[in-house]
Design a protein around this motif. Structure first.
Motif, PDB file in Angstrom:
ATOM      1  N   ILE A  21       0.843  -1.201   0.000  1.00  0.00           N
ATOM      2  CA  ILE A  21       0.000   0.000   0.000  1.00  0.00           C
ATOM      3  C   ILE A  21       0.874   1.246   0.000  1.00  0.00           C
ATOM      4  O   ILE A  21       0.640   2.204  -0.758  1.00  0.00           O
ATOM      5  N   ILE A  22       1.909   1.208   0.845  1.00  0.00           N
ATOM      6  CA  ILE A  22       2.795   2.392   0.916  1.00  0.00           C
ATOM      7  C   ILE A  22       3.482   2.614  -0.420  1.00  0.00           C
ATOM      8  O   ILE A  22       3.566   3.741  -0.930  1.00  0.00           O
ATOM      9  N   LEU A  23       3.939   1.495  -1.023  1.00  0.00           N
ATOM     10  CA  LEU A  23       4.671   1.615  -2.292  1.00  0.00           C
ATOM     11  C   LEU A  23       3.759   2.156  -3.383  1.00  0.00           C
ATOM     12  O   LEU A  23       4.104   3.113  -4.091  1.00  0.00           O
ATOM     13  N   LEU A  24       2.556   1.514  -3.472  1.00  0.00           N
ATOM     14  CA  LEU A  24       1.629   1.956  -4.517  1.00  0.00           C
ATOM     15  C   LEU A  24       1.180   3.390  -4.267  1.00  0.00           C
ATOM     16  O   LEU A  24       1.076   4.206  -5.199  1.00  0.00           O
ATOM     17  N   GLY A  25       0.895   3.700  -2.991  1.00  0.00           N
ATOM     18  CA  GLY A  25       0.480   5.065  -2.658  1.00  0.00           C
ATOM     19  C   GLY A  25       1.565   6.058  -3.016  1.00  0.00           C
ATOM     20  O   GLY A  25       1.291   7.145  -3.546  1.00  0.00           O
ATOM     21  N   THR A  26       2.808   5.665  -2.713  1.00  0.00           N
ATOM     22  CA  THR A  26       3.918   6.561  -3.030  1.00  0.00           C
ATOM     23  C   THR A  26       4.028   6.775  -4.544  1.00  0.00           C
ATOM     24  O   THR A  26       4.200   7.911  -5.020  1.00  0.00           O
ATOM     25  N   LEU A  27       3.883   5.657  -5.254  1.00  0.00           N
ATOM     26  CA  LEU A  27       3.970   5.767  -6.719  1.00  0.00           C
ATOM     27  C   LEU A  27       2.840   6.636  -7.273  1.00  0.00           C
ATOM     28  O   LEU A  27       3.055   7.491  -8.138  1.00  0.00           O
ATOM     29  N   ALA A  28       1.610   6.376  -6.690  1.00  0.00           N
ATOM     30  CA  ALA A  28       0.474   7.156  -7.180  1.00  0.00           C
ATOM     31  C   ALA A  28       0.655   8.628  -6.846  1.00  0.00           C
ATOM     32  O   ALA A  28       0.395   9.514  -7.667  1.00  0.00           O
ATOM     33  N   THR A  29       1.121   8.874  -5.649  1.00  0.00           N
ATOM     34  CA  THR A  29       1.347  10.262  -5.235  1.00  0.00           C
ATOM     35  C   THR A  29       2.412  10.908  -6.113  1.00  0.00           C
ATOM     36  O   THR A  29       2.275  12.058  -6.561  1.00  0.00           O
ATOM     37  N   PHE A  30       3.456  10.114  -6.353  1.00  0.00           N
ATOM     38  CA  PHE A  30       4.529  10.634  -7.202  1.00  0.00           C
ATOM     39  C   PHE A  30       4.002  10.986  -8.583  1.00  0.00           C
ATOM     40  O   PHE A  30       4.281  12.048  -9.127  1.00  0.00           O
ATOM     41  N   ASP A  31       3.178  10.073  -9.096  1.00  0.00           N
ATOM     42  CA  ASP A  31       2.612  10.306 -10.421  1.00  0.00           C
ATOM     43  C   ASP A  31       1.737  11.554 -10.423  1.00  0.00           C
ATOM     44  O   ASP A  31       1.821  12.402 -11.310  1.00  0.00           O
ATOM     45  N   GLY A  32       0.874  11.632  -9.333  1.00  0.00           N
ATOM     46  CA  GLY A  32      -0.017  12.796  -9.258  1.00  0.00           C
ATOM     47  C   GLY A  32       0.762  14.087  -9.141  1.00  0.00           C
ATOM     48  O   GLY A  32       0.460  15.087  -9.820  1.00  0.00           O
ATOM     49  N   LEU A  33       1.768  14.066  -8.273  1.00  0.00           N
ATOM     50  CA  LEU A  33       2.545  15.285  -8.079  1.00  0.00           C
ATOM     51  C   LEU A  33       3.299  15.655  -9.364  1.00  0.00           C
ATOM     52  O   LEU A  33       3.427  16.833  -9.723  1.00  0.00           O
ATOM     53  N   ARG A  34       3.799  14.600 -10.014  1.00  0.00           N
ATOM     54  CA  ARG A  34       4.513  14.879 -11.268  1.00  0.00           C
ATOM     55  C   ARG A  34       3.570  15.471 -12.304  1.00  0.00           C
ATOM     56  O   ARG A  34       3.901  16.451 -12.992  1.00  0.00           O
ATOM     57  N   GLN A  35       2.337  14.904 -12.340  1.00  0.00           N
ATOM     58  CA  GLN A  35       1.365  15.449 -13.300  1.00  0.00           C
ATOM     59  C   GLN A  35       0.998  16.883 -12.943  1.00  0.00           C
ATOM     60  O   GLN A  35       0.844  17.740 -13.816  1.00  0.00           O
ATOM     61  N   ALA A  36       0.858  17.113 -11.631  1.00  0.00           N
ATOM     62  CA  ALA A  36       0.545  18.482 -11.200  1.00  0.00           C
ATOM     63  C   ALA A  36       1.662  19.432 -11.589  1.00  0.00           C
ATOM     64  O   ALA A  36       1.414  20.563 -12.050  1.00  0.00           O
ATOM     65  N   ALA A  37       2.895  18.964 -11.379  1.00  0.00           N
ATOM     66  CA  ALA A  37       4.033  19.815 -11.740  1.00  0.00           C
ATOM     67  C   ALA A  37       4.047  20.079 -13.250  1.00  0.00           C
ATOM     68  O   ALA A  37       4.310  21.216 -13.697  1.00  0.00           O
ATOM     69  N   GLU A  38       3.766  19.024 -14.004  1.00  0.00           N
ATOM     70  CA  GLU A  38       3.735  19.197 -15.459  1.00  0.00           C
ATOM     71  C   GLU A  38       2.604  20.144 -15.869  1.00  0.00           C
ATOM     72  O   GLU A  38       2.771  20.986 -16.758  1.00  0.00           O
ATOM     73  N   GLU A  39       1.476  19.993 -15.136  1.00  0.00           N
ATOM     74  CA  GLU A  39       0.354  20.880 -15.439  1.00  0.00           C
ATOM     75  C   GLU A  39       0.723  22.318 -15.121  1.00  0.00           C
ATOM     76  O   GLU A  39       0.368  23.242 -15.844  1.00  0.00           O
ATOM     77  N   ARG A  40       1.461  22.462 -13.982  1.00  0.00           N
ATOM     78  CA  ARG A  40       1.916  23.810 -13.631  1.00  0.00           C
ATOM     79  C   ARG A  40       2.808  24.375 -14.729  1.00  0.00           C
ATOM     80  O   ARG A  40       2.690  25.550 -15.121  1.00  0.00           O
ATOM     81  N   LEU A  41       3.673  23.506 -15.237  1.00  0.00           N
ATOM     82  CA  LEU A  41       4.557  23.953 -16.327  1.00  0.00           C
ATOM     83  C   LEU A  41       3.740  24.391 -17.547  1.00  0.00           C
ATOM     84  O   LEU A  41       4.016  25.420 -18.171  1.00  0.00           O
ATOM     85  N   ARG A  42       2.726  23.580 -17.842  1.00  0.00           N
ATOM     86  CA  ARG A  42       1.869  23.919 -18.989  1.00  0.00           C
ATOM     87  C   ARG A  42       1.197  25.263 -18.763  1.00  0.00           C
ATOM     88  O   ARG A  42       1.141  26.120 -19.637  1.00  0.00           O
ATOM     89  N   ILE A  43       0.656  25.424 -17.536  1.00  0.00           N
ATOM     90  CA  ILE A  43      -0.036  26.672 -17.240  1.00  0.00           C
ATOM     91  C   ILE A  43       0.933  27.842 -17.318  1.00  0.00           C
ATOM     92  O   ILE A  43       0.626  28.908 -17.869  1.00  0.00           O
ATOM     93  N   GLU A  44       2.110  27.615 -16.801  1.00  0.00           N
ATOM     94  CA  GLU A  44       3.092  28.694 -16.771  1.00  0.00           C
ATOM     95  C   GLU A  44       3.481  29.117 -18.197  1.00  0.00           C
ATOM     96  O   GLU A  44       3.518  30.317 -18.528  1.00  0.00           O
ATOM     97  N   VAL A  45       3.671  28.089 -19.005  1.00  0.00           N
ATOM     98  CA  VAL A  45       4.065  28.437 -20.379  1.00  0.00           C
ATOM     99  C   VAL A  45       2.895  29.086 -21.118  1.00  0.00           C
ATOM    100  O   VAL A  45       3.077  29.992 -21.938  1.00  0.00           O
ATOM    101  N   SER A  46       1.675  28.606 -20.772  1.00  0.00           N
ATOM    102  CA  SER A  46       0.508  29.212 -21.397  1.00  0.00           C
ATOM    103  C   SER A  46       0.368  30.664 -20.972  1.00  0.00           C
ATOM    104  O   SER A  46      -0.008  31.536 -21.767  1.00  0.00           O
ATOM    105  N   LEU A  47       0.650  30.935 -19.687  1.00  0.00           N
ATOM    106  CA  LEU A  47       0.553  32.307 -19.206  1.00  0.00           C
ATOM    107  C   LEU A  47       1.545  33.217 -19.945  1.00  0.00           C
ATOM    108  O   LEU A  47       1.200  34.325 -20.370  1.00  0.00           O
TER     109      LEU A  47
END
Lengths: 687, 152
Positions: A31-57
């Motif tokens: 559970i910890i491993l999968l949660g960590t991976l999922a969190t990592f994925d989510g955070l990475r996607q959020a960061a990528e989304e932030r990058l997209r938003i930033e470049v869009s701005l």
């Protein structure tokens, strides 16, 4: 290994370890491993989304600048169409005002087609020569002198027929016949990289010229650098034809002396980013993103690209992967370490709890095993834990104590039962013998009853004879009673005479006492006389010759007194003898009177008994008749007793059989007790 | 010849000179005296006078005088006090036999048949083969110095 696992599985601790602790460990770890991976994925996607938003701005910001410039160009063109076309003075002033009031612009201009307003020739000499060419074509170009200030200068446009800003716009209109804004490629003009925003002046569907603005890209680059410095990123601005308009990676300020290797104005295809930016360029609706190694320094970067449709530009944002994923990884590492620490704590607690539980269950199991073996000698300490295992230990403790008491009681009871069974067997044997004797006795009784029956008949005859004798006795007793009555009256007379004699003797005794008193008096008188005579003799002797006669008299008196004393002594003896005789006579008379009284009582008692005998004899005469009848009934009863005795004999034989079965049952009971004793013999008790 | 009053004590006859005998009286109860010899009976009331009484049987070394109706007390003079009331002493004897004239002058009877401590026993005479011992009342022992005249 398998044996070791099997042994482990046999214990509570092992089972808990295999079925609870290890699965819990694995599940939580997953559970910890999968949660960590999922969190990592989510955070990475959020960061990528932030990058997209930033470049869009950033793209939107540039788009806004371009749009505003284009809109200004469009307004100027629309003003020409609306009526200003041909009014060269007003147009010239409009262009100057537009440049003066807009600091982001470095140039503002109109460019008419040759003699489009039919005033080329007329205008020569009337308007400033800088606003026209030598033929009077109206091509004023207001621009900011590049001296750091905002000094505005007028010059005629150049290279109109070859450059994009005029010829390009004209070509575009002629091909589409539609007025559309156009942004030129950046180019260096008067040491400044600029782009131009151009809008065509179309009147009556005919291309009459352009209105345009110069947009200094140096300002754009400065803003990009400010943004890049603030956000710790790098920005690349690329034109629609794939040329770098600005790059924050280029040297800046004093470093910009060496322009070699800088990307600005360089073609992307000629640079090291050709392959990297190939799929990022072009007008697209959504931002593009990729993470690759930078070909220049080899580090991995995120590259986000967004289109600026107004000029067909593309802005590319570059941010190091470490900057984006580093905090995420640190956060995840922190989360994972805390999760693992929590897991380790849980597993540790589970192990401790399991070990303790297992130990307590093992103690309970060993105690139960001892009880199963029958060993009740050892005492179990329940402990201080009050959970189910504590209750189990306490229950086993109570069970052991109760079993101890129970088995002890059973042992005692079995011993008592054994003795009781033995007594029962002995008793049953005695009863058996007694019943046998009873059977024999009943036979004897049956014979005896027959004899009784015969004897009863003889008794009837004898009773008749007895009756006759009783009548005779009655007569004799009556005669005897009369004789007794006579004797009683005689004895009463004797009693009265005896009483009279006693009274007379008492009188004699009283008189004798009186005589004794008289004799005592005479004795005293004699004694006094004797004393008197002695004193008289002494006195006579003292008188000498005169007392001789008196001395003789006194001697005679003393002799008489002595004789009197001797006589009184004799009388006293006689009276005492008489008194003794009278006392004896009185006692004899008393005894005789007592005997007479007892004789009278005896005679009375005999008379009363004779009376009773007579009554009894008379009563017996009647009873003898009743007895006679009873004897006959008795003879019949004896017959009935005889038959009853036969039944009794039969019952006795049945009783014998029952007692025999009872004896068997007692033996069975004893065997069962022996089995019970052997069963409980395995129990060892506390003393 | 001496006129004496004969008395019997413990089976023997003792003679008291009649001149010393004041009166013979029956036995009366005496008031016992403590811390005195056992032969001292005590005080008796003799016609309004208190005189000392002795048990002659005890004085002679026998037991106490057997109480009988014939017991007598001889009131004798025990002091030579002419002109005054003489000292009197009561002597208890078992019986008084009478008064006789006795001759104690016979030499054969002059032997003193008593030890020097019993000086009141003097001469002995034989009469009808029975010994009669003369008693001198003046030598009777005195338990203490009595007053010259004691009246009730």
């Amino acid at each position: 290994m398998r044996n070791w696992l099997g042994q482990l599985y046999q214990s509570v601790f092992g089972r808990m370890l295999l079925l609870v602790v290890i699965p819990t460990l694995l599940i939580f770890a997953i559970i910890i491993l999968l949660g960590t991976l999922a969190t990592f994925d989510g955070l990475r996607q959020a960061a990528e989304e932030r990058l997209r938003i930033e470049v869009s701005l950033n793209a939107a910001r540039l788009e806004d600048k371009l749009e505003r410039a284009l809109l200004s160009a469009q307004r100027m063109a629309e003003a020409q169409v609306a009526g200003m076309f041909g009014d060269r003075k007003a147009s010239l002033e409009l262009a100057r005002l537009a440049l003066q009031n807009s600091p982001e612009f470095t140039g503002c201009y109109f460019g008419y087609e040759p003699n489009a307003d039919q005033q080329d020739a007329a205008s020569l000499g009337k308007l400033p020569a800088e606003a026209m060419d030598e033929k009077g074509r109206f091509i004023p170009y207001w621009f900011v002198v590049p001296d750091g200030g905002r000094t505005i200068k007028l010059e005629p446009l150049v290279n109109m027929e070859t450059s994009l800003y005029y010829q390009g716009a004209k070509t575009a209109f002629n091909s589409t016949h539609k007025a559309a804004p156009m942004v030129t490629e950046p180019y260096v003009y008067q040491d400044k990289l600029i782009v131009e925003q151009v809008y065509p002046i179309v009147i009556d569907g005919k291309f009459m010229g352009v209105a345009g603005l110069d947009f200094a890209l140096a300002d754009v680059e400065t803003e990009l650098r400010r943004t890049a410095e603030r956000d710790q990123i790098d920005l690349f601005l690329i034109s629609s034809r794939g040329r770098f308009i600005a790059a924050t990676t280029d040297p800046h300020g004093e470093e910009a002396v060496d322009t070699e290797g800088q990307l600005m104005t360089q073609e992307v295809a000629d640079s090291q980013y050709a392959d990297l930016f190939e799929d990022l360029l072009g007008v697209r609706k959504t931002p593009r993103l990729k993470c690759e190694a930078d070909p220049v320094d080899g580090d991995r970067y995120y590259f986000a690209a967004a289109s600026i449709p107004a000029g067909g530009w593309t802005i590319v944002l570059r941010e190091p992967e470490a900057e984006i994923l580093g905090p995420i990884k640190r956060q995840l590492a922190y989360r994972m370490s805390s999760g693992l620490a929590g897991l380790a704590a849980i597993v540790g607690l589970l192990l401790v709890m399991t070990y303790r539980l297992g130990r307590r269950v093992r103690v309970a199991a060993q105690a139960a095993e001892r009880v199963a073996r029958g060993d009740l000698t050892e005492e179990i300490t329940p402990g201080k834990v009050h959970d189910e295992t504590g209750a189990l230990l306490s229950s086993i403790h109570r069970m052991t104590v109760n079993l101890n008491n129970l088995v002890g009681q059973v042992k005692q009871s079995s011993v008592q039962l054994n003795s009781t069974a033995t007594e029962l067997a002995a008793t049953s044997r005695q009863q058996e013998a007694s019943v046998s004797t009873f059977g024999a006795s009943t036979n004897q009784i049956a014979a005896a009853t027959k004899e009784i029956s015969a004897t009863s008949s003889e008794l009837v005859q004898t009773m008749q004879e007895v009756h006759d004798e009783a009548v005779h006795t009655d007569r004799l007793a009556t005669s005897g009673r009369q004789g007794l009555q006579e004797m009683e009256s005689n004895v009463r007379g004797l009693e009265q005479a005896t009483s009279s004699i006693g009274d007379k003797l008492a009188v004699i005794h009283h008189k004798a006492n009186n005589i004794t008193g008289v004799v005592t008096t005479i004795t005293k008188v004699a004694d006094q006389t004797n004393l008197l005579s002695v004193n008289a003799a002494i006195e006579a002797e003292k008188a000498g010759e005169y007392g001789v006669g008196f001395l003789v008299v006194s001697r005679e008196i003393r002799r008489l007194a002595d004789q009197t004393a001797a006589a009184t002594l004799d009388i006293e003896q006689m009276v005492q003898q008489m008194q003794a005789a009278v006392s004896e006579g009185v006692m004899e008379m008393d005894r005789f009177a007592d005997k007479v009284r007892r004789s009278v009582q005896g005679v009375e008692e005999i008379s009363r008994q004779m009376e009773e005998i007579i009554e009894r004899v008379r009563a017996n005469t009647e009873r003898f008749e009743r007895v006679n009848e009873s004897m006959q009934s008795q003879a019949q009863g004896a017959g009935q007793i005889s038959s009853a005795m036969a039944q009794l004999t039969e019952s006795a034989s049945q009783t014998t059989e029952s007692i025999s079965e009872y004896c068997h049952a007692a033996n069975d009971l004893r065997e069962a007790i022996a089995a019970l004793q052997s069963s409980i013999a395995i129990f060892q008790l506390r003393t | 010849m001496l006129h004496v009053v004969l008395s019997r004590v413990a089976g023997r006859v003792y003679a008291f000179p009649s001149s010393r005998v004041v009166e013979v009286i029956p036995r009366v109860m005496a008031q016992a005296l403590p811390q005195t010899a056992d032969w001292v009976l005590g005080w008796i009331n003799y016609r309004g006078r208190l005189i000392l009484a002795l048990d002659f049987s005890r004085l002679l070394g026998h037991g106490a005088c057997t109480p009988r109706m014939a017991n007598r007390i001889l009131v004798v003079q025990t002091g030579e006090t002419a002109g005054k009331a003489s000292a009197l002493t009561g002597v208890l004897v078992e019986a008084v036999l009478g008064s006789e004239l006795f001759d104690f002058g016979d030499s054969t009877a002059h032997a003193r048949l008593a030890p020097p401590t019993a000086s009141f026993l003097t001469d002995v005479s034989l009469a009808d083969s029975e010994m009669v011992q003369l008693v001198d009342p003046l030598k009777l022992p005195r338990p203490f110095a009595e007053p010259e005249d004691v009246s009730c």
